[in-house]
Design a protein around this motif. Sequence first.
Motif, PDB file in Angstrom:
ATOM      1  N   LEU A   1      36.157  36.243  44.701  1.00 47.32           N
ATOM      2  CA  LEU A   1      37.272  35.379  44.320  1.00 47.32           C
ATOM      3  C   LEU A   1      37.929  36.025  43.106  1.00 47.32           C
ATOM      4  O   LEU A   1      37.260  36.391  42.146  1.00 47.32           O
ATOM      5  CB  LEU A   1      36.783  33.971  43.975  1.00 47.32           C
ATOM      6  N   ILE A   2      39.258  36.190  43.193  1.00 50.26           N
ATOM      7  CA  ILE A   2      39.960  36.887  42.109  1.00 50.26           C
ATOM      8  C   ILE A   2      40.623  35.892  41.160  1.00 50.26           C
ATOM      9  O   ILE A   2      40.985  34.784  41.543  1.00 50.26           O
ATOM     10  CB  ILE A   2      41.010  37.878  42.650  1.00 50.26           C
ATOM     11  N   ASP A   3      40.777  36.328  39.922  1.00 55.83           N
ATOM     12  CA  ASP A   3      41.501  35.587  38.902  1.00 55.83           C
ATOM     13  C   ASP A   3      42.785  36.362  38.608  1.00 55.83           C
ATOM     14  O   ASP A   3      42.860  37.150  37.660  1.00 55.83           O
ATOM     15  CB  ASP A   3      40.639  35.450  37.643  1.00 55.83           C
ATOM     16  N   GLY A   4      43.776  36.147  39.470  1.00 56.82           N
ATOM     17  CA  GLY A   4      45.016  36.909  39.349  1.00 56.82           C
ATOM     18  C   GLY A   4      44.737  38.397  39.407  1.00 56.82           C
ATOM     19  O   GLY A   4      43.980  38.869  40.265  1.00 56.82           O
ATOM     20  N   LEU A   5      45.306  39.138  38.492  1.00 52.85           N
ATOM     21  CA  LEU A   5      45.092  40.580  38.418  1.00 52.85           C
ATOM     22  C   LEU A   5      44.090  40.955  37.332  1.00 52.85           C
ATOM     23  O   LEU A   5      43.972  42.122  36.954  1.00 52.85           O
ATOM     24  CB  LEU A   5      46.426  41.293  38.152  1.00 52.85           C
ATOM     25  N   GLN A   6      43.350  39.960  36.834  1.00 52.40           N
ATOM     26  CA  GLN A   6      42.488  40.217  35.692  1.00 52.40           C
ATOM     27  C   GLN A   6      41.057  40.577  36.080  1.00 52.40           C
ATOM     28  O   GLN A   6      40.470  41.503  35.533  1.00 52.40           O
ATOM     29  CB  GLN A   6      42.468  38.989  34.776  1.00 52.40           C
ATOM     30  N   SER A   7      40.462  39.835  37.027  1.00 58.80           N
ATOM     31  CA  SER A   7      39.048  40.060  37.328  1.00 58.80           C
ATOM     32  C   SER A   7      38.705  39.480  38.688  1.00 58.80           C
ATOM     33  O   SER A   7      39.509  38.788  39.305  1.00 58.80           O
ATOM     34  CB  SER A   7      38.163  39.395  36.248  1.00 58.80           C
ATOM     35  N   SER A   8      37.497  39.787  39.131  1.00 60.12           N
ATOM     36  CA  SER A   8      36.997  39.223  40.384  1.00 60.12           C
ATOM     37  C   SER A   8      35.504  38.957  40.245  1.00 60.12           C
ATOM     38  O   SER A   8      34.814  39.633  39.474  1.00 60.12           O
ATOM     39  CB  SER A   8      37.252  40.173  41.561  1.00 60.12           C
TER      40      SER A   8
ATOM     41  N   GLY B   1      49.118  35.624  40.520  1.00 60.04           N
ATOM     42  CA  GLY B   1      48.971  34.442  39.675  1.00 60.04           C
ATOM     43  C   GLY B   1      47.937  33.431  40.121  1.00 60.04           C
ATOM     44  O   GLY B   1      47.738  32.423  39.442  1.00 60.04           O
ATOM     45  N   ARG B   2      47.262  33.668  41.235  1.00 62.34           N
ATOM     46  CA  ARG B   2      46.336  32.658  41.757  1.00 62.34           C
ATOM     47  C   ARG B   2      44.907  32.908  41.294  1.00 62.34           C
ATOM     48  O   ARG B   2      44.448  34.044  41.197  1.00 62.34           O
ATOM     49  CB  ARG B   2      46.375  32.648  43.286  1.00 62.34           C
ATOM     50  N   THR B   3      44.221  31.824  41.038  1.00 63.18           N
ATOM     51  CA  THR B   3      42.801  31.877  40.704  1.00 63.18           C
ATOM     52  C   THR B   3      42.006  31.339  41.882  1.00 63.18           C
ATOM     53  O   THR B   3      42.379  30.322  42.480  1.00 63.18           O
ATOM     54  CB  THR B   3      42.511  31.022  39.449  1.00 63.18           C
ATOM     55  N   GLY B   4      40.915  32.006  42.208  1.00 57.23           N
ATOM     56  CA  GLY B   4      40.079  31.556  43.324  1.00 57.23           C
ATOM     57  C   GLY B   4      40.527  32.042  44.674  1.00 57.23           C
ATOM     58  O   GLY B   4      40.066  31.546  45.707  1.00 57.23           O
ATOM     59  N   TYR B   5      41.418  33.029  44.715  1.00 52.93           N
ATOM     60  CA  TYR B   5      41.896  33.582  45.989  1.00 52.93           C
ATOM     61  C   TYR B   5      40.826  34.509  46.560  1.00 52.93           C
ATOM     62  O   TYR B   5      40.330  35.403  45.870  1.00 52.93           O
ATOM     63  CB  TYR B   5      43.191  34.354  45.749  1.00 52.93           C
ATOM     64  N   PRO B   6      40.416  34.322  47.842  1.00 52.98           N
ATOM     65  CA  PRO B   6      39.338  35.144  48.393  1.00 52.98           C
ATOM     66  C   PRO B   6      39.803  36.526  48.824  1.00 52.98           C
ATOM     67  O   PRO B   6      40.850  36.678  49.454  1.00 52.98           O
ATOM     68  CB  PRO B   6      38.880  34.332  49.613  1.00 52.98           C
ATOM     69  N   ILE B   7      39.030  37.531  48.465  1.00 52.08           N
ATOM     70  CA  ILE B   7      39.281  38.901  48.895  1.00 52.08           C
ATOM     71  C   ILE B   7      38.045  39.384  49.653  1.00 52.08           C
ATOM     72  O   ILE B   7      36.937  39.425  49.116  1.00 52.08           O
ATOM     73  CB  ILE B   7      39.545  39.830  47.700  1.00 52.08           C
TER      74      ILE B   7
END
Length: 512
Positions: free
Chosen positions: A468-475, A92-98
């Motif tokens: 940076l990911i947008d939840g499970l939708q995109s990066s 559910g997080r936006t901007g989480y670094p991977i």
Amino acid sequence: MKKTLTALGAAAVGAVAVRDLTQKQHALKRNFPVIANLRYLLEAVGPELRQYIVTGNDDERPFSRDQRRWVYASAKLQNNYFGFGTDNDLEGRTGYPIIKQRTFADVAPSRHAHSGEETPLPCAKVIGLARGRAKAFRPASVVNISGMSYGSLSSNAIMALNRGAELAGCLQNTGEGALSPYHRQGGDLVFQIGTSYFGCRDEDGAFDLDRLVELCAGAPVRMVEIKLSQGAKPGLGGMLPGVKVTEEIAEIRGIKPGVDCASPSRHAEFHDVDSLLDFVETIAAATGLPVGIKSAVGNMDFWDELIAAMTPERMVDFVNIDGGEGGTGAAPLVFADSVAFPFRVGFAKVYKRFAEAGLTDDITFIGAGKLGLPDNALVAFALGCDMVNVGREAMLAIGCIQAQKCHTDECPTGVATQRPWLMHGLDPELKSARAANYVKTLRRDLLKVSEAVGVAHPALITADDIDLIDGLQSSRPLREVYGYGRGWGTVGATLAKEIETIMAEATAEHPA
């Protein structure tokens, strides 16, 4: 005996009831004597209740329970691993670094938990080299201790951090509160010049160059930092509440004891970019030391004017960007919450301008603002940082429990107080080892993750190596999110080869 105790208890309750009914400050107590005090008690211990009982592992701010646990365990050389997978909300997080590891690479991280803690991790740049400073140097550590003044912190805390800096081979920034005897425990220093010029001012409070030269010559000062602003209170000067201004602190700073010490919001020695650069060159010429600036990021006109005014003969040697999420001992809430950009946004805005001007290899970039955690630090390196400064994380390493009472002089662990009975609980010898352990462990994790990405040093991580990911939708790669050009966020080819050679020699001396 029982009757006596009952009578004493009833008398105490009666006294509280009389006090509550006759006081006028709290309507709640006048209307609900005795029992209303429970509300104020719960309010007083609320932070502790939430910290240890109510909140989840990732709920609390500024540092979550998991983050504090990692710092504490690292400082004590305990098991700082976590089991059963992440409990972060990746869905559910936006901007989480991977961080994107590579399957095949010339370097690989060691399998052993503590390997890498003794491996040197120096800066990829020699600070002051581009400008030809007489005392240009390559910092031995990419992780260093941020500016925290004696006064804001206790003497025992300053001693612990300085001895820890010596043990870890890193730098300690003095903060703007002058260079105290407690900073002279063996660790190398960055001397910070604030708007009040503590430690280098005359009897009238004006800047005194001769005093600065004498100070730097008599202490292990490696570079000078001119503080323009800081992340938690940008646009304001430093504030040391009067309850923390002891006789000793007053003497060191040249102020009155027991009185609030409020520094001006702006410098008197310069008033624009041109006079700032003159000030930089004056200090560098007199001391031979690299000289740079520390600033939070707000209006960008200053940075555009600074870059336009710099020449090979007149330039800052380093830029220390402090994020708006950075900490401080005392600040108005609106400044702590809403003034200045968070680190990633602010730093990217500044770095892009230097990159467009072709100056990134000539300037050393330092970052601060919750960068004492491996994931945050790695994002900072990918955005172009050469070093990171740790402040509150270093405080946690020497015993801070995030009580958030820094501004009250009631820090329960003796870190941010001047009360002798609270300070005595902080043993500088023990805590210095913990400060060093924390710095070494952070460097180890930076090195391990860099090797997982396929590079030998965190300065070689690029803005394409982290998404940076947008939840499970995109990066999206950092480069795209922050509008970086190709090759930005890392050092040039010549510097890359130099640091790769240095790291090859270091790992050969410290095999896994």
